[in-house]
Design a protein around this motif. Structure first.
Motif, mmCIF file in Angstrom:
data_model
loop_
_atom_site.group_PDB
_atom_site.id
_atom_site.type_symbol
_atom_site.label_atom_id
_atom_site.label_comp_id
_atom_site.label_asym_id
_atom_site.label_seq_id
_atom_site.Cartn_x
_atom_site.Cartn_y
_atom_site.Cartn_z
ATOM 1 N N THR A 182 30.151 53.829 -33.901
ATOM 2 C CA THR A 182 28.738 53.699 -34.274
ATOM 3 C C THR A 182 27.929 54.972 -34.072
ATOM 4 O OG1 THR A 182 28.199 52.835 -32.076
ATOM 5 C CG2 THR A 182 28.663 51.208 -33.808
ATOM 6 N N PRO B 77 28.092 58.012 -35.272
ATOM 7 C CA PRO B 77 27.658 58.756 -36.461
ATOM 8 C C PRO B 77 26.440 58.160 -37.177
ATOM 9 C CG PRO B 77 30.045 58.553 -36.447
ATOM 10 C CD PRO B 77 29.523 57.680 -35.341
ATOM 11 N N VAL B 78 26.181 56.860 -36.984
ATOM 12 C CA VAL B 78 25.003 56.261 -37.611
ATOM 13 C C VAL B 78 23.881 56.026 -36.602
ATOM 14 C CG1 VAL B 78 26.259 55.207 -39.534
ATOM 15 C CG2 VAL B 78 25.922 53.904 -37.444
ATOM 16 N N TRP C 140 25.374 47.314 -32.801
ATOM 17 C CA TRP C 140 26.205 46.901 -33.938
ATOM 18 C C TRP C 140 26.493 45.411 -33.855
ATOM 19 C CZ3 TRP C 140 31.915 48.823 -34.679
ATOM 20 C CH2 TRP C 140 32.366 48.488 -35.959
ATOM 21 N N ARG D 222 17.713 50.062 -43.989
ATOM 22 C CA ARG D 222 18.388 51.064 -43.162
ATOM 23 C C ARG D 222 19.563 50.438 -42.400
ATOM 24 N NH1 ARG D 222 15.848 54.412 -38.127
ATOM 25 N NH2 ARG D 222 17.603 55.816 -37.905
ATOM 26 N N ALA E 280 22.490 49.762 -44.787
ATOM 27 C CA ALA E 280 23.210 51.010 -45.092
ATOM 28 C C ALA E 280 24.140 51.385 -43.933
ATOM 29 C CB ALA E 280 22.210 52.133 -45.379
ATOM 30 N N ALA E 281 23.652 51.257 -42.715
ATOM 31 C CA ALA E 281 24.483 51.568 -41.538
ATOM 32 C C ALA E 281 25.683 50.629 -41.475
ATOM 33 C CB ALA E 281 23.655 51.476 -40.263
ATOM 34 N N ARG F 249 27.185 49.109 -43.957
ATOM 35 C CA ARG F 249 28.158 49.466 -44.996
ATOM 36 C C ARG F 249 29.020 50.637 -44.537
ATOM 37 N NH1 ARG F 249 23.886 48.031 -48.225
ATOM 38 N NH2 ARG F 249 23.104 50.156 -48.402
ATOM 39 N N GLN F 250 28.379 51.646 -43.949
ATOM 40 C CA GLN F 250 29.118 52.805 -43.450
ATOM 41 C C GLN F 250 30.058 52.401 -42.311
ATOM 42 O OE1 GLN F 250 26.649 56.190 -42.553
ATOM 43 N NE2 GLN F 250 28.290 57.262 -41.507
ATOM 44 N N LEU F 251 29.569 51.579 -41.399
ATOM 45 C CA LEU F 251 30.392 51.131 -40.270
ATOM 46 C C LEU F 251 31.552 50.258 -40.730
ATOM 47 C CD1 LEU F 251 27.626 50.357 -37.662
ATOM 48 C CD2 LEU F 251 29.380 52.136 -37.511
ATOM 49 N N LYS G 177 33.354 50.503 -43.384
ATOM 50 C CA LYS G 177 34.462 51.357 -43.835
ATOM 51 C C LYS G 177 35.194 51.958 -42.640
ATOM 52 C CE LYS G 177 32.023 52.528 -48.063
ATOM 53 N NZ LYS G 177 31.249 53.559 -48.754
ATOM 54 N N ALA G 178 34.450 52.449 -41.670
ATOM 55 C CA ALA G 178 35.064 53.056 -40.492
ATOM 56 C C ALA G 178 35.836 52.019 -39.678
ATOM 57 C CB ALA G 178 33.989 53.722 -39.617
#
Length: 147
Positions: free
Chosen positions: A33, A35-36, A43, A102, A105-106, A108-110, A112-113
């Motif tokens: 988490t 990076p975001v 989270w 916001r 978006a976080a 969605r990024q998380l 994938k990771a």
């Protein structure tokens, strides 16, 4: 002091391992988490709210967390624009919490990771072992709720 049975001793060792694994999962969550700009605890709150609005008290109850800890996390998420409050028709004193753009978006990024991380970890443990662990943890959860 009374002697533990072998089963109780094994159960105590399971408890200790679950605590240790939880610590490792929180550390991994914090690394994922960072990076975001979130923490694993944040989270966890956002992930719960992916399924729809909720109050902080309901979130704490359904996740088995302390209400005060959840409220502190919620307050940080409100301050950094990840959550917004809305009126709760069921209880005006307990606003509903909703994810902001916001936060989506976080997440969605998380997502994938997390998939990449989970695939890497899971590849190192036999699937049968993971399935047995999952069944056992669910059974323990049910037994503890009844106790």
């Amino acid at each position: 002091m009374p002697r533990r049975t072998a089963r109780a001793q094994t159960f105590t060792e399971v408890i200790n391992e679950v605590f240790l694994v939880n610590g490792e999962l929180l550390a991994a969550g914090d690394a994922l988490t960072a990076p975001v700009g979130l923490t694993a605890a944040q989270w966890q709150v956002l992930g719960f709210l992916e399924h729809g609005p909720s109050t902080a008290a309901e979130l704490a109850r359904r996740r088995g967390l302390r209400r005060q800890s959840v409220q502190e996390t919620v307050n940080r998420l409100l301050r950094n624009g990840m959550l917004e409050r809305s009126e709760n028709p069921g209880d005006a004193r307990a606003p509903l919490l909703r994810l902001t753009d916001r936060a989506w978006a976080a997440l969605r990024q998380l997502g994938k990771a997390q998939v990449s991380w989970a695939d890497g970890v899971a590849a190192r443990v036999p699937r049968d072992d993971l399935e047995t662990t999952l069944r056992t943890l669910r059974q323990l959860r049910d037994v503890l709720r009844e106790a």
